[in-house]
Design a protein around this motif. Sequence first.
Motif, PDB file in Angstrom:
ATOM      1  N   GLU A 878       0.824  -1.206   0.000  1.00 23.54           N
ATOM      2  CA  GLU A 878       0.000   0.000   0.000  1.00 23.54           C
ATOM      3  C   GLU A 878       0.868   1.270   0.000  1.00 23.54           C
ATOM      4  OE1 GLU A 878      -2.543  -0.307   3.363  1.00 23.54           O
ATOM      5  OE2 GLU A 878      -3.907  -1.752   2.401  1.00 23.54           O
ATOM      6  N   CYS A 879       1.927   1.211   0.738  1.00 28.00           N
ATOM      7  CA  CYS A 879       2.832   2.367   0.800  1.00 28.00           C
ATOM      8  C   CYS A 879       3.512   2.615  -0.545  1.00 28.00           C
ATOM      9  CB  CYS A 879       3.894   2.147   1.879  1.00 28.00           C
ATOM     10  SG  CYS A 879       3.220   2.234   3.565  1.00 28.00           S
ATOM     11  N   ARG A 881       2.275   1.899  -3.427  1.00 25.57           N
ATOM     12  CA  ARG A 881       1.318   2.394  -4.426  1.00 25.57           C
ATOM     13  C   ARG A 881       0.980   3.879  -4.221  1.00 25.57           C
ATOM     14  NH1 ARG A 881      -1.134  -2.751  -3.713  1.00 25.57           N
ATOM     15  NH2 ARG A 881      -2.658  -1.884  -2.273  1.00 25.57           N
ATOM     16  N   LYS A 882       1.235   4.392  -3.084  1.00 25.14           N
ATOM     17  CA  LYS A 882       0.946   5.808  -2.826  1.00 25.14           C
ATOM     18  C   LYS A 882       1.924   6.698  -3.619  1.00 25.14           C
ATOM     19  CE  LYS A 882      -1.282   5.351   1.639  1.00 25.14           C
ATOM     20  NZ  LYS A 882      -1.323   5.752   3.035  1.00 25.14           N
ATOM     21  N   GLU A 883       1.406   7.802  -4.195  1.00 26.75           N
ATOM     22  CA  GLU A 883       2.218   8.679  -5.050  1.00 26.75           C
ATOM     23  C   GLU A 883       3.259   9.450  -4.238  1.00 26.75           C
ATOM     24  OE1 GLU A 883      -0.480  11.151  -7.162  1.00 26.75           O
ATOM     25  OE2 GLU A 883      -1.382   9.466  -8.255  1.00 26.75           O
ATOM     26  N   GLU A 894       1.448   4.563  10.455  1.00 28.28           N
ATOM     27  CA  GLU A 894       0.709   3.563   9.679  1.00 28.28           C
ATOM     28  C   GLU A 894       0.956   2.147  10.238  1.00 28.28           C
ATOM     29  OE1 GLU A 894      -1.434   3.551   7.128  1.00 28.28           O
ATOM     30  OE2 GLU A 894      -1.578   5.731   7.243  1.00 28.28           O
TER      31      GLU A 894
END
Length: 935
Positions: A878-879, A881-883, A894
Motif C-alpha cells: 500500500e505504501c 502504491r501511494k504517489e 501507519e
Amino acid sequence: MKLGLHKRSNKKFTMGEVLEINPDSLTTIPPQTLEDLPWHFLRKLIALSGTARNTDLVPKDKEAGDEEVDIHDEGFFLRGMDSGDSVNPLDVLCAVLFCSDSFLHQEIFLKMSMCQFALPLILPPPKHIFMLWALRDIVRKWRPHCLVEKRGFREESLVQTSMPTISFVRMGRSSFSKSKLLNEVLSSPQQHHDFFVHRDMECGSVPREISDGLVEISWYFPGGRENSDLFPEPVAFTNLRGDIESYWPQFSFLTEVSSAVFIITENMSDKQYGMLATLQGSASKYYFVLNVDGEKSREMLTFLNKLAPLLSLTKSQKLVKEKNKNTTEFVKKFRSTIKNIVNSPQKVISIEDMAKVSQELGIQTDEDIKTCQNGILHASEITEEIKDVVVYKKEMLKLQGDLWKNLAKVEKELCRMKRQADTSAEDYKAQLREKLIALRYEQNQCDLTTGITKFINGMQHLHSKEKHYFLKRLKFNLDSVARANLSKLREEYKELYHNSGNDPGQLAQLDELISASSLGMEHFMRELGQFYEAEYMMMKEGKIIERYRQFVHLPGIAADLMLEGFPMELMDGDASNIPLQWITDVLTALHSKLGGKSRMKKAWKAPRKLAKLEDSYEHDNELATLVIGLSDITLVNLAMENTTEMKDILQIVVHAFLRMEETGHKPNCQFVHQNVSDVSAHDQNMRDRKRLLEQLNEMTRAAAKMEKQFREVSFSDVMDYNPEKHTCFVARIVCVADAYNQLSVKYSEWEWNFQKEMHLYVAKADTVIQNQSLEDIDSDALDKLRLEADQKLCNGQQKILQCIQNYFESDRQNLHLIEKYREDFIRSAEGLQKQLENYCFNKLQQAILIRKARSKIDSLQATYVKTMQEKVNKLLEECKRKECKLTFFELEEEFEKMWKESLLELPASNFMHRKIYADIHHQLSESDLRQASPG
C-alpha cells in the motif's frame, strides 16, 4: 464338594478336633490337594499365622520342577495357570464356617481378629446368618482422642461398642477392586495391611463360588496418636461381596445400620436407578464412587442428577476415580471424606443392635437357636442380680473371703507347725485340727445362695450343648460386669491419686476395692469346691452320713467342663489355697471319663507338698512345685548371663524337683538362657554350663538336707537333665539389631538402584516425548508408556524380592533372628513399587501434557507470525502504491495502526494466566508437608 467337606454336613468341626495333638497337627506340610485347605486354614489360624488365608497348592510330585520340558510346546507357558486347581480364600473361610460348630466359630473369629483379618458379619446364602455369637469373645482396647491428655483408655466387648458404620458395596461390574481400595483406606502410611481379601492377593482372583453375598466387617481403633491415627474415634467398615442387585436383602440391612454407604459403580441402568430410588427417606448418606469416562460418564451423571433430590445427594457425595488419577491422591481424598463423616454428628450402632435390625429384616442370628437361647436365659438369671460386684460376692459367695483365708492359714500351719512354741506336737496338731473342723463346719452351715443354686442348676439340668452356651454366656456377662466396675474404680483411683495429695490410706482402700471387684467363672467354681470340701470333712468326721451328701456329683460336672475345654483353677490368687480333696476327686472323675491310663492322679500328689515349704521363697515355691508337679517338661527361663545371678530361681526349681522324686515323677527340664552375647554362646559358655550343673548339684544336696533327706543326691537324680542337650541360648536384642541393620543397609542399596533405574527411565521417556512431533503422540501414547513403565516396575520389584530371598538363603550369621522381619521388607518393596508407579505415571502424564501444550503454543505462534507477515507485506504494498513518499513518522504511524488492528483480529488463546511465584510457593509447601508426614 471341592474341599471334601460334604462329609461334615452332620458332624461339625469342634474345638476339640482342632486342638487335638496328632501326627498331622505336628507337621507343617503345605496343602497339596483341595481337601487339605480347610485343615491348613484352621491350623495356620490357630497359630496366628498371617498366611492362613493363602490357598495356593504345592504339587505332590516335588520332582516335577526337575523334569525336562520343551519350551516350544505351546502348552508350556500355560501350565500351572488353571484357576480350577485352587479355591478363593473366602470360599475356604465360608466352607469352614458352614461346617463348624458355634464354639469353634468364636475361636476362629477371635484368632482372625488378632490377625487383623476382616470378619464375616452375615454368612452368604444358603445359611444367611448374622454372626452375633461368634463375635462375642472379642474385646478391644483403644484410646480415643478425647482421652489423650488424661492418658486414659477404653476397654469394651466388641459387640457392645457403639460406633459409626461405613459400608462399601458394588453395583454392576467394576474394573478396580473395592476391597483393595478399602485396605488402602484403612492402612496406615507406615505399613500396608490386607484386612479384606482382594483380587491381587494370592488366589484372590480365583472366581468365588459360595462366598458371594457374604458381608464382612473390620474396625479401626485409634491408639491416641493424634498425628498418625487415621480417625479420632472407632469406626466399623462393612463390605458386601457381590452385586447389590443380586443381594438386595444384605444391602437393605447395610442401609439400615450404616452412617454412610459407598456405592462403587461404572454404569447405571433404568432398573438399577429404580432400585436406588426406593431408598428415598433413608437415614444413611449415600456416596457414589464412579470409575467412568466418555459416554458412560454422561449417562451416569444424568441418573445421579435424577437421584439427587431423592437421596439428598450433594456434589461432595460423588467421588470420581479417573482413569489417569493418582491412586494415592484418590485414597487421600477418600479417607478425608470418611473423616468428615465420622467427625460430623452421626448415628452410632453396636453389633448387638445390628443383630436386632437383621432379625427385623428376616435375617436370623446364630443366637436364635433354642439351645443357645436356653443357655443365655439361665446365664442372664444369674448376672441380672449383680448390681455391685463387691456386695454380690459377699452375699452370694459366702464361703470365700475372710473365712476362707483363715482356713487356708490353718491348713498351712498344720503342715508347718511354726507357731507350736512350748505346746507338744500332738496337742498343737489337735488344736489346729479342731480349728480346721470348726471353720469347715461354719462353711457347711451356710445355705446355698440363689446365685450358686442357679449356677448348679444350669450345670446339672441343661444338656451338653445348652450347658456350653450357658457357661460361655455367663463368662461373657461376668466379664462385662467386671470390666464396667473396674473401669469406674480405676478412674476414681486416678482422680484420687492426682487430687488427694497421694493419701496412702484412701489409695490403699481403693486398691483393695479394685482387687475385690474381679468376678469370673472361677469364683463360682471356687465356691463349689469349698462346699464340696466342707461337706467331705463333715462326712469324714462322722457329722454327715455319706448317703445324705448333697454335693457328691459336683466333681463329675467339673470334669465334664474340663473335657469341653473350660479350664479349672488349681490355686487361687486370693488365699493361695488349693482345695486338695475337691481337685483330687475332679481329676479322679476326669481319669474315669478319659478311660485308660493317666498320670494325672499320680502327678497330683505334688501339690500336697506345698504346705510344707519354708517361708523363704514361699509363694514362688508353691507355684513352682504345683506347675512342675503337673508337667512332663519344665522350661526354666534364665534371663541373665552370670550363672551366680540365677541362684534364686534355681533354688526354687531344685526344691520343686526334689519333692517330685517322692511321687515317682521325674520330669524333663530345659534351661533357656536369654540375653546372651551372641548365638555362639552355646560353645563359649561350656564352662558356664559345667558351673551351672555344679551349682545345681550343690543346691540339690542343700535342699535334701532341708527336707531331712540325709543322702547323697545330685540334680540328675531328681530330674531328667543333660547339660549338653537340654540347654539352649537366645541371643540378646543387640544381635537382632545388628542383623536387622545389616539387612537394612543392603535393602537401601536395592531400593536406591530401583529408584535410580526408574528416574533414568522417566528422564529418557521425557526426552523422547519432547522430541516427537504431535502426530507421533497418539491418543494411546500414555497407556503405552504406562504399560512399559509397569513392566519395568514389576521387574524392579521382582529383582528386590529376589534379592531379599537370596539374602535369607545365604550363609550370613544370625539370619534366623530376623526371619520374622522378612515380610516387613517384602511389604516395603511392594510399597516402593506403588510409590514409584505414582511418580512415573505422574511424570509421564506431565511430559505428554507439556508436549501437547508446547505444540499448541508452536501452532499458535506460527499462526500469529503468518498473520503478521501478511499484514506487514500488505502495508508495504500500500505504501508503494501511494504517489507521495511517506515520512518516517507517517510510516511509523501507519505501522502502529496496522499492528493494533491485527492484534484484535488474531484468534484468542485459551491459555490461563499463571501466577508463577504463587505456584512455586504452593509446590514447595506441599513438598515440605509430604516429607514431614510419617512414613
